[in-house]
Design a protein around this motif. Structure first.
Motif, short mmCIF file in Angstrom:
data_model
loop_
_atom_site.label_atom_id
_atom_site.label_comp_id
_atom_site.label_asym_id
_atom_site.label_seq_id
_atom_site.Cartn_x
_atom_site.Cartn_y
_atom_site.Cartn_z
N ASN A 1 0.83 -1.21 0.00
CA ASN A 1 0.00 0.00 0.00
C ASN A 1 0.86 1.26 0.00
OD1 ASN A 1 -3.04 -0.22 0.15
ND2 ASN A 1 -2.45 -1.83 1.58
N TYR B 1 0.65 -3.60 -6.88
CA TYR B 1 0.27 -2.37 -6.18
C TYR B 1 0.76 -1.14 -6.95
CZ TYR B 1 -1.53 -4.23 -1.74
OH TYR B 1 -2.29 -4.81 -0.77
N GLU C 1 -6.58 7.30 -3.90
CA GLU C 1 -6.72 6.03 -3.19
C GLU C 1 -8.14 5.51 -3.24
OE1 GLU C 1 -3.76 7.12 0.39
OE2 GLU C 1 -4.70 5.15 0.54
#
Length: 426
Positions: free
Chosen positions: A198, A311, A321
């Motif tokens: 992330n 990712y 996001e």
């Protein structure tokens, strides 16, 4: 110094100098140790014993109920049930065990009641049933003219000793211990992938939003930039994990010895395990720890780079996001699947078809294979699994780089899976 090294250095320094990174690096061990200490403190606290009234009209069982730290049993057989129920409503008692007077034991088995305002726990009801069943069984033996003492002495308790084919003695619960060690390594990889994957994605989104990427990409190849971000972020993550381990260990030692809080109090419910802790420690030391660490590093590198590439490509494809949520579920699902397969299949049959297949699939192998290694895995299975993992990693990096190359310069458009597929052809 090569371009890749410069990008790795830049990413690493940017991460470790970030205020949130510094705060979480030192705050997280404090929070975790504080939580462990708080739970340990709560485990040492004893709640007041609950009062249970026993109304036994048969007079057969009232003396069989023994009070404990959790429950106190009182004989209220002479008190009228209406009065007892009124007291129950007034919460003077937690519950009433009502045993009626019936002509024979068979009728008594299904006539006993437990009366309460709230539903009791299954464990408590099970204990009451065991007490009454033992007393009824003894009464039945006596009615049949059987000698209870002789029956008791004739009861056998079997304790099977576990021995390896080499003749060496082993202990029970060894499989659970092995999968616990393997699961710890697997969980570590999963946490690292989720947390720092992330972080890679957010880093790409941030640079894309600030339009810094347009300047960087004029002098650096997209693939080099993506790999630099992944490696730099992973090095910062490894440093953070090491600091957590050192600071956490020092804090636990300090809390245990200075403040006198026993952090092992949470394991009070497993006295058998605690008493045999040294036996289990010997078994842990006998596990292939070197192999575990070596293969942990290999699967860690393969698994982390595989998922981080995905990712990074997601970060390049979206503008925020919020837009990334639709693409994250397919990443989380294989990780969760690996954990569940590991616990439900590897524990039952570490060399079964399900466990072997999922330890070969690259998206689940970093977790499932690490759970299997303590049970002994043939070298050829390890070789195939690692080959598939790193081959898939290279393939995914190739695809991710294509998406990354197009996505980092796309703004104001929410991509779909169909559009991402088109980007692969550019």
């Amino acid at each position: 110094m090569s371009t890749l090294s410069l990008i790795i250095k830049r990413e690493f320094i940017a991460k470790v100098r970030n205020k949130s990174f510094i705060v979480m690096t030192f705050l997280s061990p404090l929070l975790v140790v504080g939580l462990i200490s708080f739970v340990a403190f709560l485990a040492t606290m004893k709640s007041d014993a609950k009062s249970i009234a026993v109304h036994d009209e048969s007079g057969m069982f009232v003396k069989d109920f023994k009070s404990s730290d959790d429950y106190t049993f009182g004989d209220f057989s002479s008190v009228d049930m209406k009065v007892l129920k009124d007291s129950l409503v007034a919460e003077r008692y937690e519950g009433i065990i009502f045993i009626p007077k019936v002509p024979d034991n068979s009728a008594l088995q299904n006539s006993i009641q437990y009366i309460s305002n709230d539903s009791p726990s299954m464990g408590f009801i099970g204990d009451i049933q065991d007490v009454i069943a033992a007393s009824l069984t003894k009464s039945n033996y006596e009615k049949l003219g059987l000698d209870v003492t002789k029956i008791k002495s004739a009861e056998a308790k079997v304790n099977i000793n576990l021995v390896k084919s080499s003749g060496e003695a082993t202990i029970k619960g060894l499989n659970e211990l092995k999968i616990g060690v393997g699961a710890a390594f697997g969980y570590l990889i999963m946490m690292f992938i989720i947390i720092y994957g992330n972080m890679v994605m957010r880093s790409v989104i941030e640079e894309k939003t600030n339009r810094i990427i347009e300047i960087i990409i004029s002098s650096v190849k997209p693939f080099t930039l993506m790999m630099g971000k992944i490696i730099g972020t992973s090095l910062a993550g490894v440093l953070q994990f090491l600091i957590w381990a050192v600071v956490g260990g020092v804090l636990i030692f300090t809390v245990s010895n200075v403040f006198g809080i026993d952090t092992g109090a949470m394991s009070v419910a497993q006295p058998g395990f605690i008493s045999g802790i040294f036996s289990y420690l010997d078994v842990v030391l006998d596990l292939p720890l070197v192999s575990l660490v070596v293969f942990f590093l290999l699967y860690f590198i393969g698994g982390y780079f595989l998922y981080s590439s995905i990712y990074a490509s997601i970060g390049a494809a979206v503008d925020s996001e919020t837009d990334s949520q639709q693409f994250l579920l397919p990443i989380i699902l294989p990780l969760m699947l690996g954990v569940y397969v590991g616990f439900f299949s590897v524990l039952n049959d570490p060399h079964g078809t399900v466990a072997v297949v999922f330890s070969m699939i690259p998206l689940t192998s970093p977790i499932v294979m690490l759970m299997r290694i303590p049970f002994g895995v043939p070298w050829w299975q390890l070789a195939i699994s690692l080959s598939l993992l790193f081959a898939t990693f290279l393939l995914v990096v190739w695809f991710a780089a294509k998406i990354y190359r197009v996505g980092i310069l796309m703004y104001g458009k929410k991509p779909t899976y169909k559009e991402l597929f088109k980007w692969l052809k550019y």
